[in-house]
Design an enzyme around this catalytic site. Structure first.
Site, PDB file in Angstrom:
ATOM      1  CG  HIS A  84     -58.967  -4.534 -29.294  1.00  5.64           C
ATOM      2  ND1 HIS A  84     -60.129  -4.153 -28.655  1.00  5.64           N
ATOM      3  CD2 HIS A  84     -58.019  -4.659 -28.326  1.00  5.64           C
ATOM      4  CE1 HIS A  84     -59.894  -4.057 -27.356  1.00  5.64           C
ATOM      5  NE2 HIS A  84     -58.630  -4.352 -27.127  1.00  5.64           N
ATOM      6  CB  CYS A 129     -58.695  -2.154 -24.060  1.00  7.31           C
ATOM      7  SG  CYS A 129     -58.465  -3.940 -24.058  1.00  7.31           S
ATOM      8  CG  ASP A 143     -62.281  -5.193 -30.894  1.00  2.00           C
ATOM      9  OD1 ASP A 143     -61.742  -6.263 -30.582  1.00  2.00           O
ATOM     10  OD2 ASP A 143     -62.428  -4.237 -30.106  1.00  2.00           O
TER      11      ASP A 143
END
Length: 245
Positions: free
Chosen positions: A215, A126, A184
């Protein structure tokens, strides 16, 4: 491989003390180092477990607290709305120059750590995926594993939301690996295409993977975790580091 998981070092950076959590094999020897950048919540239990997994493959894993200027050392943000809002706020509050000076500090420390062999790679998820990539602009980084890195395609990381990571990919010296989930929403198809085209234009040595996943599919808490994909991706990571570190 038996590992040690309770070592902490506080490094002096231009913007204050940065706490780093060290996970490493206990057996005598010198090992390559992996700087592992967390998501916006800092060093949570899922991040610790992932760091332990990599360390168990024979690496020193260094996990910096990315928001050390704004939160007391040791702070862990919760996986809830308050924690998410705080993490996202700080991601854009912190100047890019501070992210960079943090990276330079921990890379230099890792090169001379008594249990290390001087070789350094990065990894991140991330926000950390972006930070792992940006840290790899430092010529000392030999490999970088970037999982669903956010804010690369739209250049919005940091204060002013105007980072230059995607425009500096020609500076990469080591091999990079990118892994994305097609479902995502943070890095849509068009964004992934922008990143890959920039890598091609830069002549970067890179590996590219996309999977049908959400995600944060590596995080072993919550509904988005994909255990089978976790295992597959860890194999990719270990092969990347084995080739380069």
């Amino acid at each position: 491989m038996i590992i040690q998981t309770n070592e902490i070092v506080d490094l002096k950076t231009p913007t204050g003390l940065m706490r780093c959590h060290i996970f490493r094999p206990v057996a005598d020897g010198q090992y390559s180092s992996v700087i592992f950048y967390s998501e916006i919540y800092q060093v949570t239990q899922p991040i610790r477990r992932l760091a332990e997994y990599i360390a168990g493959q024979g690496y020193i894993v260094i996990v910096p607290e990315v928001y050390h200027e704004y939160e007391p050392l040791g702070t862990v943000l919760e996986y809830d709305k308050e924690g998410t809002d705080r993490g996202n706020c700080l991601k854009f509050e912190k100047p890019i120059s501070a992210y960079d000076s943090d990276a330079d500090t921990v890379i230099e420390w890792a090169k001379h750590y008594e249990h290390g062999n001087g070789k350094v790679g990065t990894m991140g998820v991330c926000l950390g995926g972006h930070l792992a990539l940006r840290a790899a602009l430092n010529s000392n980084v030999l490999a970088a594993a970037c999982f669903y890195p956010t804010n690369v395609h739209d250049s919005t990381l940091g204060q002013g939301q105007n980072d230059d990571t995607i425009h500096r990919l020609a500076e990469l010296k080591g091999e990079t690996m990118f892994v994305f989930g097609r479902q995502d929403p943070h890095v849509p198809f068009e964004g992934r295409l922008q990143i890959q085209q920039a890598l091609q234009k830069a002549g970067a040595v890179y590996e590219w993977h996309e999977f049908n996943a959400q995600h944060a599919f590596l995080r072993d808490e919550g509904p988005r975790y994909d255990a089978e994909l976790f295992q597959l991706c860890m194999g990719l990571v270990i092969r990347l580091f084995a080739r380069n570190l």
